[in-house]
Motif scaffolding. Structure first.
Motif, PDB file in Angstrom:
ATOM      1  N   ALA A 349       0.871  -1.174   0.000  1.00  0.00           N
ATOM      2  CA  ALA A 349       0.000   0.000   0.000  1.00  0.00           C
ATOM      3  C   ALA A 349       0.906   1.221   0.000  1.00  0.00           C
ATOM      4  O   ALA A 349       1.303   1.723   1.050  1.00  0.00           O
ATOM      5  N   GLU A 350       1.260   1.671  -1.188  1.00  0.00           N
ATOM      6  CA  GLU A 350       2.185   2.784  -1.333  1.00  0.00           C
ATOM      7  C   GLU A 350       2.042   3.359  -2.737  1.00  0.00           C
ATOM      8  O   GLU A 350       1.481   2.718  -3.628  1.00  0.00           O
ATOM      9  N   ASP A 351       2.569   4.563  -2.932  1.00  0.00           N
ATOM     10  CA  ASP A 351       2.485   5.230  -4.229  1.00  0.00           C
ATOM     11  C   ASP A 351       3.893   5.375  -4.811  1.00  0.00           C
ATOM     12  O   ASP A 351       4.645   6.262  -4.413  1.00  0.00           O
ATOM     13  N   PRO A 352       4.280   4.528  -5.739  1.00  0.00           N
ATOM     14  CA  PRO A 352       5.618   4.627  -6.335  1.00  0.00           C
ATOM     15  C   PRO A 352       5.876   5.974  -7.005  1.00  0.00           C
ATOM     16  O   PRO A 352       7.015   6.423  -7.075  1.00  0.00           O
ATOM     17  N   GLU A 353       4.815   6.609  -7.502  1.00  0.00           N
ATOM     18  CA  GLU A 353       4.992   7.886  -8.190  1.00  0.00           C
ATOM     19  C   GLU A 353       5.261   9.028  -7.215  1.00  0.00           C
ATOM     20  O   GLU A 353       5.636  10.125  -7.618  1.00  0.00           O
ATOM     21  N   GLN A 354       5.022   8.804  -5.931  1.00  0.00           N
ATOM     22  CA  GLN A 354       5.282   9.809  -4.900  1.00  0.00           C
ATOM     23  C   GLN A 354       6.360   9.294  -3.945  1.00  0.00           C
ATOM     24  O   GLN A 354       6.203   9.308  -2.729  1.00  0.00           O
ATOM     25  N   ASP A 355       7.456   8.811  -4.519  1.00  0.00           N
ATOM     26  CA  ASP A 355       8.594   8.321  -3.746  1.00  0.00           C
ATOM     27  C   ASP A 355       8.184   7.195  -2.799  1.00  0.00           C
ATOM     28  O   ASP A 355       8.640   7.118  -1.665  1.00  0.00           O
ATOM     29  N   PHE A 356       7.297   6.317  -3.269  1.00  0.00           N
ATOM     30  CA  PHE A 356       6.845   5.142  -2.513  1.00  0.00           C
ATOM     31  C   PHE A 356       6.226   5.539  -1.174  1.00  0.00           C
ATOM     32  O   PHE A 356       6.372   4.852  -0.161  1.00  0.00           O
ATOM     33  N   LEU A 357       5.493   6.636  -1.164  1.00  0.00           N
ATOM     34  CA  LEU A 357       4.840   7.112   0.046  1.00  0.00           C
ATOM     35  C   LEU A 357       3.800   6.095   0.494  1.00  0.00           C
ATOM     36  O   LEU A 357       2.952   5.681  -0.299  1.00  0.00           O
ATOM     37  N   PRO A 358       3.835   5.640   1.766  1.00  0.00           N
ATOM     38  CA  PRO A 358       2.833   4.679   2.244  1.00  0.00           C
ATOM     39  C   PRO A 358       1.420   5.227   2.101  1.00  0.00           C
ATOM     40  O   PRO A 358       1.188   6.435   2.234  1.00  0.00           O
ATOM     41  N   ALA A 359       0.466   4.347   1.826  1.00  0.00           N
ATOM     42  CA  ALA A 359      -0.925   4.738   1.625  1.00  0.00           C
ATOM     43  C   ALA A 359      -1.819   4.047   2.646  1.00  0.00           C
ATOM     44  O   ALA A 359      -1.536   2.927   3.090  1.00  0.00           O
ATOM     45  N   THR A 360      -2.883   4.701   3.016  1.00  0.00           N
ATOM     46  CA  THR A 360      -3.861   4.129   3.932  1.00  0.00           C
ATOM     47  C   THR A 360      -5.242   4.262   3.298  1.00  0.00           C
ATOM     48  O   THR A 360      -5.416   4.925   2.285  1.00  0.00           O
ATOM     49  N   GLY A 361      -6.232   3.622   3.910  1.00  0.00           N
ATOM     50  CA  GLY A 361      -7.591   3.759   3.411  1.00  0.00           C
ATOM     51  C   GLY A 361      -8.396   2.485   3.551  1.00  0.00           C
ATOM     52  O   GLY A 361      -7.979   1.520   4.206  1.00  0.00           O
ATOM     53  N   HIS A 362      -9.566   2.491   2.936  1.00  0.00           N
ATOM     54  CA  HIS A 362     -10.497   1.365   2.982  1.00  0.00           C
ATOM     55  C   HIS A 362     -10.307   0.515   1.733  1.00  0.00           C
ATOM     56  O   HIS A 362     -10.444   1.003   0.604  1.00  0.00           O
ATOM     57  N   LEU A 363      -9.972  -0.746   1.924  1.00  0.00           N
ATOM     58  CA  LEU A 363      -9.731  -1.650   0.801  1.00  0.00           C
ATOM     59  C   LEU A 363     -11.080  -2.106   0.246  1.00  0.00           C
ATOM     60  O   LEU A 363     -11.711  -3.018   0.775  1.00  0.00           O
ATOM     61  N   GLU A 364     -11.496  -1.454  -0.834  1.00  0.00           N
ATOM     62  CA  GLU A 364     -12.832  -1.725  -1.368  1.00  0.00           C
ATOM     63  C   GLU A 364     -12.893  -3.056  -2.111  1.00  0.00           C
ATOM     64  O   GLU A 364     -13.859  -3.805  -1.981  1.00  0.00           O
TER      65      GLU A 364
END
Length: 684
Positions: A349-364
C-alpha cells in the motif's frame, strides 16, 4: 509423527504477529492438527488474521511498542490461552533475544533459534567478526565498538565513498543509508540513528563499502536440535527500493552448481558457528566475477520464503513446527532438489509515483481472477493478510500481500507473474501493482540483468508515464463526467453538477494532469483541458488537443467500465482515489495503469490561483522531529520536518521561498492524512 507425541509436544500455537504470515501459520497449524491463537492491537481488532484464528487475544493499543512489541503482554496472552509454543513470524519480536529468553523462562517453546544465536547475529559488528573466524567472506568495512561520530566519519573516509551506513541491530532496511559524499555523512548518520532507535532501541552503526553493481543473493538454511543443517538453495532479491525487496526469485539466475554449493556450504557453516536451530537466511552480495561476501543473517523465516517452497516442494512453516517439536530435519541435503523457477512480487500500500509514500484507506476490492486469467492454482499463490473491506492503517508495514508464481523455467514463471498481476483487482487504496507490472515486464529484468540498483538505474523507464493519446485523455474525461453525473442532485436542476443548462448545450471543462505535477501551478504545460458537450443522456462530444471525439461510458460489474469512442470500445477498470492534493482518476487494463489528477475548471474554484500557504500531511503518521524554528526564513526545498509512517521516515520540504510562521504539531504527535502541519508564508 504427530506433533503432540514429539519429543517436545506441541498442541496450541500462539502467533505473535499479524498480516499474511500470521494467516499462513494459522493455516499450517490447523492442517497439522494444532490449535491457533492470534493476538491483536486495537487497530487490528477486526483484522483478517484475527478472523482466521481459533482464538484471539488483545495485546494493547495500536502503536506496535504497546502491543506487538510488548513482550510481557505477548507472554501473558500465551499463558492465558494455554499455548505450548509461540511462532514469531517476521518483524516485531522475531529476532528479539530477550523475548526468546522470556519464552524459555515461561516454559513456552519459541519456534525459532535459541536466544544465543539471535544475539550472535543481532549485533552485526560482532557477527562479522565471528563469520570472519569461520572463514565466511566479508565486505570491507568498520564494525568496531567506538561509535564516536568523528571515528565513524574517519572510518568512512578511509573505506572510500560510497559507503553504506547500517544499524548494527537492524534489519529490513531500517536505519540504513547510502552515503555518496563525505559532506552528506553527518545528516545520514543522524537519520540512521533516529530510525534505529525507534525500530530497535539501539543507535550503534556499522559501515560497509557500498558495491555499485552487486546482486543480492541469499541462502535458505535450516538446522535442527540434533546438530544437522541443510541449505534449501538460493534466492535472488536484487530488485529493491529503500533497501527493501520488491521482487524475488528462486533459484538465482546464472548460478553454476559449483557456486551454489560454495554459497550453500558457507551459509550452513555460518549457521552452525552460532549453534543455530530452525529456519534462517544467510544474505550475500554476489559480484559479477562470482565472488561473494557475507552481509548478515536473518535469524527468522523470510518474507520471500514461498519461492523456495515453490521450487523445492517443501513447506517451510511445517518444517519450523516439526523442528521446534524436537524432530529431526525432514530431509537430508542430498534429498533436496530444484524443480522449475519461482517469483514473488510484494504488493504494498504505497504510491511509487510519490517516492513510494505509504498509503492508507479502505480496501474496497481485493481479488485475484484466477479463472479469467487462466491461472493454474498449483502454480499461483496469493499469500495475503487482508480481504476486501479491511482498513489499511498507518501503524504497520504497508505490505498487503505476496503474489507467487511457478513455472517450468524462468520465462514461463515470469509470464505467469505478469498475467497474475494483471488479474489482481485492488481498489480503494493506492498500491504498487502497476509498478510491479512495469518491473516484471522490463526488458533487462526479463534478461536477468540484475543488480541491487536495478530500480535506480532504470528509473527513467520505470517511472516515466506512457505517452497518452487523445483516446486515453477522452476516456479519463468520460469517467470524470460520469462521477459528476452520479453525484448530481437528481431532484433539483439548480443543484445539479453535470452541466445541465436551460436552452443551451451542456459544456464542461475538465482539466487533467499527471500526479507528479500535483501542486505545481507553474508548469501549466502539464495540464490538458478537455471540453465536453452533452449530446444525450450518456453521450458526449469531446474536444481533446483540437480533436473531436464522440463518446459514452457504460458501467459494468464492480469497477469495470466500457468506454466507446468513435466506434472503438474498450473495457477498463476505473476508480477514483482521494489524495491530499485532490482526486485521482485511475484507469487500468491488462497492460498498464493510467493515473491522472482531474478538476472541473468551470466550477467556482479559487484555490488553483492562490499561493499554497500551508503544508498538509501526505499520509497518516507520527511527527519525528522539527528541523527549523518558527519564524525562520527558508529556501524552496529546505527540509522542514520529518514524519514516520509504516516504519519509514518521510521528510517534508519547503514548497517555495518563504517563512514558516508556525508548526501545528510537535515531535511525537500523531497526524492524519491531510492535516495542516504548519503555516507557511510564501514570498510573493
Amino acid at each position: 509423527m504427530s506433533l503432540a507425541n514429539a519429543p517436545t509436544p506441541l498442541s496450541t500455537v500462539l502467533i505473535a504477529n499479524r498480516g499474511e504470515i500470521a494467516c499462513r501459520v494459522i493455516r499450517t497449524a490447523r492442517r497439522l492438527g494444532l490449535k491457533s491463537v492470534a493476538v491483536y492491537s486495537d487497530a487490528d481488532a477486526m483484522a483478517y488474521h484475527v478472523r482466521e484464528a481459533d482464538e484471539a487475544l488483545r495485546l494493547g493499543p495500536a502503536p506496535a511498542r504497546e502491543s506487538y512489541l510488548n513482550v510481557k503482554a505477548v507472554i501473558e496472552a500465551a499463558k492465558r490461552s494455554g499455548a505450548s509454543a509461540i511462532h514469531p513470524g517476521y518483524g516485531f519480536l522475531s529476532e528479539n533475544a530477550e523475548f526468546v529468553a522470556a519464552c524459555e523462562q515461561a516454559g513456552i517453546v519459541f519456534i525459532g533459534p535459541p536466544a544465543s544465536a539471535i544475539a550472535a547475529m543481532g549485533d552485526k559488528s560482532a557477527a562479522k567478526a565471528r563469520m570472519d573466524a569461520a572463514g565466511v567472506p566479508l565486505v570491507p568495512g568498520y564494525h568496531g565498538d567506538d561509535q564516536d561520530e568523528a571515528t565513524l566519519k574517519t572510518e568512512a573516509d578511509q573505506i572510500g565513498y560510497p559507503v553504506l551506513l547500517k544499524a548494527s541491530a537492524g534489519g529490513g532496511g531500517k536505519g540504513m543509508r547510502i552515503v555518496e559524499r563525505g559532506e552528506d555523512f553527518q545528516a545520514a548518520l543522524e537519520g540512521c540513528r533516529r530510525e534505529s532507535q525507534a525500530a530497535f532501541n539501539d543507535q550503534r552503526m556499522l559501515i560497509e563499502k557500498y558495491l555499485t553493481q552487486p546482486r543480492h543473493v541469499e541462502v535458505q538454511v535450516f538446522c535442527d536440535s540434533h546438530g544437522d543443517g541443510v541449505y534449501l538453495f538460493e534466492r535472488d532479491c536484487s530488485v529493491q527500493r529503500r533497501h527493501q525487496k520488491v521482487l524475488e526469485e528462486a533459484p538465482a539466475p546464472g548460478m553454476t552448481q559449483e557456486l551454489r554449493r560454495q554459497m550453500g556450504d558457507a551459509a550452513v557453516r555460518a549457521a552452525k558457528e552460532i549453534g543455530y536451530v530452525g529456519a534462517g537466511t544467510v544474505e550475500f552480495l554476489l559480484n559479477a566475477d562470482n565472488s561473494f561476501y557475507f552481509m548478515e543473517m536473518n535469524t527468522r523465516l523470510q518474507v520471500e520464503h514461498p519461492v523456495t517452497e515453490m521450487i523445492t516442494g517443501e513447506d517451510l512453516v511445517e518444517w519450523q513446527l516439526r523442528v521446534a517439536a524436537g524432530l529431526p530435519l525432514p530431509k537430508r541435503q542430498e534429498e533436496l532438489t530444484i524443480t522449475g523457477h519461482a517469483f514473488e512480487a510484494r504488493l504494498y500500500a504505497e504510491d511509487p509515483e510519490q517516492d513510494f509514500l505509504p498509503a492508507t484507506g479502505h480496501l474496497e476490492r481485493f481479488e485475484l481472477d484466477m479463472a479469467g486469467a487462466n491461472l493454474d492454482p498449483s502454480r499461483v499463490r496469493l499469500d495475503s493478510g487482508v480481504e476486501a473491506g479491511d482498513e489499511i492503517t498507518m501503524y504497520y508495514d504497508p505490505m498487503l500481500a505476496k503474489l507467487i508464481t511457478h513455472g517450468d523455467d524462468r520465462d514461463q514463471a515470469l509470464a505467469t507473474l505478469n498475467r497474475a498481476l494483471s488479474a489482481l483487482d485492488v481498489s480503494g487504496v493506492t498500491t504498487n501493482r502497476a509498478f510491479l507490472q512495469r518491473l516484471a515486464s522490463h526488458a533487462d529484468f526479463r534478461k536477468a540483468e540484475l543488480t541491487t540498483r536495478f530500480i535506480e538505474l532504470h528509473e527513467a523507464e520505470l517511472f516515466s508515464k506512457a505517452t497518452l493519446d487523445n483516446e486515453a485523455y477522452a476516456s479519463a474525461a468520460l469517467f470524470a463526467l460520469d462521477l459528476l453525473q452520479r453525484e448530481s442532485h437528481k431532484d433539483s436542476p439548480w443543484a445539479r453538477r453535470d452541466g445541465w443548462r436551460l436552452n443551451a448545450p451542456a459544456r464542461i471543462r475538465i482539466a487533467l494532469t499527471d500526479p507528479a505535477h500535483a501542486g505545481d501551478d507553474a508548469d501549466s504545460s502539464a495540464i490538458l483541458t478537455v471540453l465536453a458537450e452533452r449530446q444525450g443522456k450518456s453521450a458526449w462530444r469531446l474536444q481533446v488537443n483540437d480533436h473531436i471525439l464522440e463518446g459514452q461510458l457504460q458501467r459494468l460489474e464492480g469497477d469495470g467500465v466500457a468506454i466507446l469512442l468513435d466506434g472503438h470500445r474498450r473495457r477498463w477498470l476505473a476508480r477514483r482515489d482521494r489524495t491530499p492534493h485532490g482526486d485521482v482518476l485511475v484507469l487500468g487494463d491488462a497492460e498498464q495503469e493510467t493515473r491522472l489528477f482531474w478538476r472541473r475548471l468551470d466550477a467556482v474554484d479559487h484555490g488553483h490561483h492562490e499561493v499554497d500557504a500551508t503544508l498538509t500531511a501526505p499520509m497518516h503518521g507520527t511527527v519525528v522531529t522539527l528541523l527549523i524554528e518558527p519564524g525562520e526564513r527558508v529556501e524552496k526545498g529546505t527540509p522542514l520536518m520529518v514524519m514516520e509512517a509504516m516504519k519509514m521516515e518521510h521528510t517534508l520540504n519547503a514548497p517555495a521561498d518563504g517563512v514558516v510562521e508556525a508548526f501545528h504539531f510537535a515531535a511525537g504527535d500523531t497526524v492524519g492524512q491531510g492535516d495542516e502541519l504548519l503555516t507557511f508564508n510564501a514570498d510573493e
